[in-house]
Scaffold this motif. Structure first.
Motif: not given
Length: 233
Positions: A38-55
């Motif tokens: 599987a491949t996943l492309a993500v964006s930066g910034g402050s918005t995804p921090k919480m989601m990253f931790a849960l992912l």
């Protein structure tokens, strides 16, 4: 023809982060079952921090997942402006520590983003597109990826018929020079998410839908892939 927008609205940011993390993990798990990777492309910034931790806590076979970035500031990974550093600090942990990570910054060409484009583009192409999931954000100026208003290569980046995989971008609102996937590559994904938070972002998205000339409008106007909009106040 405009993209199909599938709206997911949540009462708060933690609920959004949890649902988006679970949905992305499900898409990656499905891809592994179907194709062995599987491949996943993500964006930066402050918005995804919480989601990253849960992912990072989702129990899938992360050893078969490759994560890369939608765009990156042309800074080394020790910079607090680095999206690669953000991913390392917030996503490549817990269950996800076995995932492979493909950065966009190329230290061999640290002083010249344009000299790196061919090599970085080839590495992205070698992943074997389409991505299984790609997550965009949106800035208060209506940019997404590094498609900045007034960017020196904005027209080329947004060209639906462009052949480049990545392109450089310099703009007044960008700070450092950037490298970004082009629009055709952003859209070359099985699932496309737009993660935004706050009433101001919701209003801006509505303006772009109504025809305002923001770069995010290029994502809304295409008909190749639906856009899964995740929003919370």
């Amino acid at each position: 023809m405009n993209a199909k927008l599938v709206r997911h609205e949540f009462a708060d940011k933690p609920t959004l982060a949890d649902k988006l993390a679970r949905d992305v993990a499900s898409k990656l798990d499905d891809a592994i079952a179907a194709r062995g990777k599987a491949t996943l492309a993500v964006s930066g910034g402050s918005t995804p921090k919480m989601m990253f931790a849960l992912l990072a806590e989702q129990e899938i076979d992360w050893s078969k997942v490759t994560i890369t970035l939608v765009d990156e500031r042309w800074v080394d990974t020790d910079s607090d402006r680095s999206n690669a550093r953000l991913v390392g600090e917030h996503l490549l942990h817990h269950e996800a520590h076995t995932a492979a990570f493909l950065p966009l910054f190329d230290r061999a060409h640290k002083d010249d983003v344009d000299a790196a484009l061919a090599d970085v583009g080839a590495r992205i192409d070698a992943l074997g597109l389409p991505f299984d999931a790609l997550i965009l954000g949106m800035g208060p100026d209506g940019h997404t990826a590094s498609f900045f208003p007034g960017g020196d290569n904005l027209a080329a980046a947004l060209d639906p018929n462009g052949k480049a995989t990545v392109i450089s971008m310099r703009a007044g609102g960008a700070g450092e020079p950037r490298i970004t996937l082009t629009l055709p590559k952003v859209l070359d994904t099985r699932t496309l998410y737009l993660h935004i938070e706050g009433q101001d972002k919701k209003d801006l998205l509505a303006q772009a839908e109504a025809g305002a000339d923001f770069p995010i409008a290029a994502v809304l106007k295409q008909s190749k892939v639906p856009v899964e909009v995740y929003w919370a106040p």
